[in-house]
Scaffold this motif. Structure first.
Motif, PDB file in Angstrom:
ATOM      1  N   MET A 294       0.904  -1.200  -0.029  1.00 48.29           N
ATOM      2  CA  MET A 294      -0.028   0.073  -0.017  1.00 48.29           C
ATOM      3  C   MET A 294       0.902   1.290   0.090  1.00 48.29           C
ATOM      4  N   GLU A 295       0.593   2.269  -0.552  1.00 49.08           N
ATOM      5  CA  GLU A 295       1.152   3.418  -0.993  1.00 49.08           C
ATOM      6  C   GLU A 295       1.310   4.261   0.598  1.00 49.08           C
ATOM      7  N   ASP A 296       2.357   5.016   0.817  1.00 52.91           N
ATOM      8  CA  ASP A 296       2.386   5.843   1.905  1.00 52.91           C
ATOM      9  C   ASP A 296       1.332   7.157   1.780  1.00 52.91           C
ATOM     10  N   THR A 297       0.573   7.360   2.553  1.00 49.11           N
ATOM     11  CA  THR A 297      -0.280   8.522   2.603  1.00 49.11           C
ATOM     12  C   THR A 297       0.307   9.646   3.529  1.00 49.11           C
ATOM     13  N   SER A 298       1.361   9.667   4.319  1.00 44.94           N
ATOM     14  CA  SER A 298       1.731  10.666   4.969  1.00 44.94           C
ATOM     15  C   SER A 298       2.053  12.066   4.172  1.00 44.94           C
ATOM     16  N   PRO A 299       1.576  13.163   4.348  1.00 46.13           N
ATOM     17  CA  PRO A 299       1.649  14.117   3.801  1.00 46.13           C
ATOM     18  C   PRO A 299       2.942  14.842   4.184  1.00 46.13           C
ATOM     19  N   GLU A 300       3.399  15.293   3.107  1.00 50.30           N
ATOM     20  CA  GLU A 300       5.072  16.136   3.279  1.00 50.30           C
ATOM     21  C   GLU A 300       5.019  17.428   2.513  1.00 50.30           C
ATOM     22  N   LYS A 301       5.550  18.440   3.077  1.00 51.33           N
ATOM     23  CA  LYS A 301       5.494  19.722   2.766  1.00 51.33           C
ATOM     24  C   LYS A 301       6.310  19.450   1.170  1.00 51.33           C
ATOM     25  N   GLY A 302       5.720  20.131   0.179  1.00 46.88           N
ATOM     26  CA  GLY A 302       6.618  20.286  -0.932  1.00 46.88           C
ATOM     27  C   GLY A 302       6.214  19.066  -1.993  1.00 46.88           C
ATOM     28  N   ARG A 303       5.361  18.264  -1.610  1.00 46.40           N
ATOM     29  CA  ARG A 303       5.193  17.064  -2.358  1.00 46.40           C
ATOM     30  C   ARG A 303       3.820  17.444  -3.100  1.00 46.40           C
ATOM     31  N   TRP A 304       3.829  16.833  -4.395  1.00 45.24           N
ATOM     32  CA  TRP A 304       2.680  17.229  -5.408  1.00 45.24           C
ATOM     33  C   TRP A 304       1.693  15.678  -5.323  1.00 45.24           C
ATOM     34  N   PHE A 305       0.445  16.001  -5.296  1.00 47.41           N
ATOM     35  CA  PHE A 305      -0.538  14.916  -5.228  1.00 47.41           C
ATOM     36  C   PHE A 305      -1.799  14.967  -6.157  1.00 47.41           C
ATOM     37  N   GLU A 306      -2.339  14.150  -6.333  1.00 44.68           N
ATOM     38  CA  GLU A 306      -3.827  14.096  -7.101  1.00 44.68           C
ATOM     39  C   GLU A 306      -4.937  13.984  -6.260  1.00 44.68           C
ATOM     40  N   HIS A 307      -5.761  15.065  -6.195  1.00 44.08           N
ATOM     41  CA  HIS A 307      -6.836  14.930  -5.318  1.00 44.08           C
ATOM     42  C   HIS A 307      -8.052  14.257  -5.871  1.00 44.08           C
ATOM     43  N   ALA A 308      -8.653  13.340  -4.913  1.00 44.44           N
ATOM     44  CA  ALA A 308      -9.451  12.583  -5.185  1.00 44.44           C
ATOM     45  C   ALA A 308     -11.119  13.262  -5.553  1.00 44.44           C
ATOM     46  N   LEU A 309     -11.240  14.236  -5.004  1.00 45.67           N
ATOM     47  CA  LEU A 309     -12.476  14.875  -5.098  1.00 45.67           C
ATOM     48  C   LEU A 309     -12.654  16.175  -5.817  1.00 45.67           C
ATOM     49  N   GLU A 310     -11.515  16.640  -6.285  1.00 41.52           N
ATOM     50  CA  GLU A 310     -11.609  18.065  -7.167  1.00 41.52           C
ATOM     51  C   GLU A 310     -11.010  17.657  -8.556  1.00 41.52           C
ATOM     52  N   TRP A 311     -11.437  18.396  -9.408  1.00 40.48           N
ATOM     53  CA  TRP A 311     -11.203  18.386 -10.851  1.00 40.48           C
ATOM     54  C   TRP A 311     -10.612  19.834 -11.250  1.00 40.48           C
ATOM     55  N   GLU A 312      -9.666  19.706 -12.347  1.00 43.84           N
ATOM     56  CA  GLU A 312      -9.166  20.746 -13.184  1.00 43.84           C
ATOM     57  C   GLU A 312      -9.287  20.390 -14.498  1.00 43.84           C
ATOM     58  N   SER A 313      -9.685  21.515 -15.264  1.00 41.75           N
ATOM     59  CA  SER A 313      -9.808  21.355 -16.662  1.00 41.75           C
ATOM     60  C   SER A 313      -8.234  21.480 -17.381  1.00 41.75           C
ATOM     61  N   ASP A 314      -7.950  20.551 -18.251  1.00 43.69           N
ATOM     62  CA  ASP A 314      -6.504  20.498 -18.784  1.00 43.69           C
ATOM     63  C   ASP A 314      -6.920  20.652 -20.574  1.00 43.69           C
ATOM     64  N   SER A 315      -6.363  21.507 -21.141  1.00 40.34           N
ATOM     65  CA  SER A 315      -6.739  21.580 -22.693  1.00 40.34           C
ATOM     66  C   SER A 315      -6.202  20.308 -23.329  1.00 40.34           C
ATOM     67  N   GLU A 316      -5.238  19.658 -22.835  1.00 38.43           N
ATOM     68  CA  GLU A 316      -4.535  18.464 -23.556  1.00 38.43           C
ATOM     69  C   GLU A 316      -5.369  17.314 -23.068  1.00 38.43           C
ATOM     70  N   HIS A 317      -5.720  17.238 -21.956  1.00 31.91           N
ATOM     71  CA  HIS A 317      -6.371  15.943 -21.523  1.00 31.91           C
ATOM     72  C   HIS A 317      -8.085  15.989 -20.805  1.00 31.91           C
ATOM     73  N   GLY A 318      -8.426  17.137 -21.101  1.00 26.89           N
ATOM     74  CA  GLY A 318      -9.676  17.324 -20.712  1.00 26.89           C
ATOM     75  C   GLY A 318      -9.910  17.543 -19.140  1.00 26.89           C
ATOM     76  N   ASP A 319     -11.089  17.200 -18.490  1.00 26.75           N
ATOM     77  CA  ASP A 319     -11.040  17.388 -17.110  1.00 26.75           C
ATOM     78  C   ASP A 319     -10.332  16.054 -16.478  1.00 26.75           C
ATOM     79  N   ARG A 320      -9.390  16.544 -15.296  1.00 27.70           N
ATOM     80  CA  ARG A 320      -8.684  15.647 -14.587  1.00 27.70           C
ATOM     81  C   ARG A 320      -8.633  16.006 -13.354  1.00 27.70           C
ATOM     82  N   PRO A 321      -8.120  14.818 -12.534  1.00 27.47           N
ATOM     83  CA  PRO A 321      -8.030  14.960 -11.072  1.00 27.47           C
ATOM     84  C   PRO A 321      -7.155  16.382 -10.913  1.00 27.47           C
ATOM     85  N   ALA A 322      -7.678  17.054  -9.915  1.00 27.59           N
ATOM     86  CA  ALA A 322      -6.803  18.266  -9.642  1.00 27.59           C
ATOM     87  C   ALA A 322      -5.486  17.984  -9.085  1.00 27.59           C
TER      88      ALA A 322
END
Length: 101
Positions: A1-29
């Motif tokens: 199982m993947e470590d879920t401990s948050p670390e300052k400066g680390r990027w993640f995909e949000h499971a509940l929010e979305w962003e619009s990406d012109s290349e990929h359409g809607d994707r996890p934020a």
């Protein structure tokens, strides 16, 4: 199982929010953890984060540290992190460069 401990400066995909990406359409934020604040008298420790499309100027979003694993879809790969840093609309580039080296 993947470590879920948050670390300052680390990027993640949000499971509940979305962003619009012109290349990929809607994707996890894609989000950057900007701070992990300590316990206060009225709240649990908070994980503060900004979305890649956040223009800044306002307080970052935050969530109780014990709820963070529920919004973490996955950690970004090093290549995805590089791209997110280039595309971030908020003014964190000096933070990213100085804190992650």
């Amino acid at each position: 199982m993947e470590d879920t401990s948050p670390e300052k400066g680390r990027w993640f995909e949000h499971a509940l929010e979305w962003e619009s990406d012109s290349e990929h359409g809607d994707r996890p934020a894609r989000c950057l953890i900007t701070q992990i604040s300590g316990t206060t008298a009225s709240a649990l420790p908070q994980v503060c984060y900004r979305r890649v499309d956040d223009p800044g100027g306002y307080r970052p979003s935050s969530i109780d540290i014990d709820l963070f694993p529920h919004i973490l879809r996955r950690w970004l790969t090093p290549e995805e992190t590089d791209r997110a840093e280039r595309e971030a609309r908020f003014r964190q580039h000096s933070f990213i460069a100085s804190d992650l080296r």
